[in-house]
Design an enzyme around this catalytic site. Structure first.
Site, PDB file in Angstrom:
ATOM      1  N   ASN A 198     -40.020  -1.813  20.752  1.00  0.00           N
ATOM      2  CA  ASN A 198     -40.874  -1.088  19.804  1.00  0.00           C
ATOM      3  C   ASN A 198     -40.483  -0.141  18.914  1.00  0.00           C
ATOM      4  OD1 ASN A 198     -42.043  -1.641  22.895  1.00  0.00           O
ATOM      5  ND2 ASN A 198     -43.752  -1.740  21.628  1.00  0.00           N
ATOM      6  N   HIS A 224     -73.089 -50.225  -0.807  1.00  0.00           N
ATOM      7  CA  HIS A 224     -73.936 -50.338   0.408  1.00  0.00           C
ATOM      8  C   HIS A 224     -73.354 -51.274   1.397  1.00  0.00           C
ATOM      9  CE1 HIS A 224     -77.275 -47.536  -1.268  1.00  0.00           C
ATOM     10  NE2 HIS A 224     -76.676 -48.019  -2.361  1.00  0.00           N
ATOM     11  N   SER A 265     -52.293 -56.929  19.972  1.00  0.00           N
ATOM     12  CA  SER A 265     -52.947 -57.213  21.330  1.00  0.00           C
ATOM     13  C   SER A 265     -52.069 -57.670  22.467  1.00  0.00           C
ATOM     14  CB  SER A 265     -54.022 -58.261  20.770  1.00  0.00           C
ATOM     15  OG  SER A 265     -54.814 -58.603  21.863  1.00  0.00           O
ATOM     16  N   LYS A 278     -51.944 -61.600  17.038  1.00  0.00           N
ATOM     17  CA  LYS A 278     -52.993 -60.541  16.395  1.00  0.00           C
ATOM     18  C   LYS A 278     -52.277 -59.329  15.773  1.00  0.00           C
ATOM     19  CE  LYS A 278     -57.548 -58.667  17.327  1.00  0.00           C
ATOM     20  NZ  LYS A 278     -57.728 -57.454  16.825  1.00  0.00           N
TER      21      LYS A 278
END
Length: 457
Positions: free
Chosen positions: A125, A182, A312, A318
């Site tokens: 301190n 969209h 996978s 995959k």
């Protein structure tokens, strides 16, 4: 386990004999056995930098003798460069001012100083914390750690991805493809134009994050406990700030109002908002890429991703868009961190905010995750991303939205009738226009030029 006795204002505490921390650190360890999240080392290193520069300035201003100052500078530099990283075990979930972590740093530096000299010479301190308070040191370290992480890690990572996007945009500047709005077919653009949008997002993020980093360069040091500067010599904050700027090469400045600096973390909120904006853009880029690469036979299939690992445990052959998935999960975490930071910053009461540990933990986590995530995505996805030109051409030729180019010639309603007929009867657009006798074949061929519709010719 062997222990030694340390003491603080509350009395004696047993501390593991091989550790350099003392009583206050040990009390925090015992009182806050909460979670697995520890104070970020980047913050610890920034606190050590503050201690080092404060010691130098304290000697210069005559409040610390040369011997102690040199010892503190040496020990603090050891901490700053990571030599004692295992001495900082405290939980994020502790006092909201970060006092216990400030004392952890003070105690370790003092112990190391006394190892280098003589027992009891340097007090955590009185000497290491001289002219300081946790209340100004901790937010100062937060700012330093944040700026260094942003400017030396995250910003270069983002710019690396931006450069790859710029290269891909140039490479595919003439490759015409169908646009989508969209999630439905729209008019053509080039793949280069699409990628240029991603590049521009990253350019904007770079500018916003740099703006946030610049805001973070105002330091609270010199305000001590409540902003008045009690127990700090005149000019201390400005002098420490100058040394920190010199050491880091960053243009830190003394905060013009220490009362604001101690209780408000609006700059951190602002800067993390820029990180959230980056996360939003990265989520969009990652999602675009994995949608466009969906397939390989039953999806959109316009992009081909690098093959990094099997996708996978049950489906042979995959391959999944795993880098996109990782980046999008990081984006989710950053958005969650932003909510916590905003709420925590709103809780400043009177002269102090006592939610600082969770704020800096979340901020630095966001920077680290974004840095690592962007680097990995750049290296393992963006660099090897290629166009499936055959598939892109096939989709362009089948698109009904090319009919938009006929509107100036035959009007909106007739063009809509042609598109509807082609869709319902599984005709090409040209076949539908000819069947409806809306124009002759040569006029159609002159108007329906996908490349011209993109604006590149």
């Amino acid at each position: 386990m062997k222990t030694r006795m340390e003491h603080d204002a509350l009395g004696r505490v047993a501390v593991p004999a091989h550790r350099r921390w003392a009583a206050q650190t040990q009390r925090s360890l015992e009182n806050f056995p909460i979670g697995e999240e520890k104070m970020p080392l980047a913050l610890i290193h920034a606190l050590a930098l503050v201690k080092k520069t404060a010691s130098e300035v304290n000697y210069r201003l005559g409040v610390l003798d040369e011997k102690r100052s040199r010892l503190i500078i040496r020990a603090a530099e050891e901490v700053r460069t990571g030599l004692h990283d295992n001495e900082f075990p405290l939980s994020v979930w502790q006092t909201g001012s970060g006092t216990q972590t400030n004392m952890n740093v003070n105690e370790v530096i003092a112990h190391r100083c006394n190892e280098l000299s003589e027992p009891g010479l340097v007090h955590p301190n009185d000497h290491v914390n001289c002219s300081q308070s946790s209340n100004d040191v901790f937010p100062t370290a937060m700012a330093i750690a944040s700026v260094l992480a942003l400017e030396e890690e995250l910003i270069p990572a983002i710019d690396g991805l931006r450069k790859i996007m710029a290269e891909k945009s140039l490479q595919y500047r003439h490759l015409v493809k169908i646009g989508r709005t969209h999630l439905q077919d729209a008019t053509p653009l080039t793949l280069g134009q699409e990628i240029s949008g991603w590049e521009a997002m990253l350019e904007n993020n770079l500018r916003m994050i740099q703006c946030g980093a610049d805001e973070m360069k105002a330091l609270a040091i010199g305000g001590t406990a409540v902003g008045t500067g009690l127990n700090a010599p005149e000019g201390f904050g400005a002098a420490v700030t100058d040394v920190i700027s010199e050491v880091t090469g960053k243009a830190f400045v003394e905060d013009s109002n220490k009362f604001h600096a101690l209780t408000s973390h609006d700059r951190l909120v602002f800067c993390h908002g820029a990180l959230k904006a980056l996360a939003a853009n990265l989520m969009k880029i990652a999602n675009d890429i994995r949608w466009l690469a969906s397939g390989p036979r039953c999806g959109i299939g316009e992009l081909i991703l690098p093959v990094n690992e099997p996708g996978s445990s049950i489906m042979p052959g995959k391959v999944n868009p795993t880098q996109c998935e990782a980046l999008s999960m990081i984006a989710c975490q950053v958005m969650g961190n932003d909510t916590v930071i905003g709420l925590a910053a709103s809780q400043g009461n009177f002269q102090l905010n006592v939610y600082m540990p969770v704020m800096i933990h979340n901020f630095l986590q966001s920077v680290r995750l974004l840095t690592d995530g962007v680097r990995s995505f750049t290296l393992r996805c963006a660099v090897g991303l290629t166009a499936n030109e055959t598939r892109i051409q096939e989709v362009v030729e089948r698109s009904l939205m090319l009919v938009t180019a006929l509107v100036p010639e035959i009007g909106y309603e007739a063009a809509a009738q042609a598109a509807l007929k082609a869709h319902q009867e599984n005709l090409t657009l040209k076949e539908a226009v000819m069947n409806l006798h809306l124009m002759d074949e040569s006029t159609y061929d002159e108007l329906i030029q996908p490349a011209a519709m993109t604006g590149i010719i």
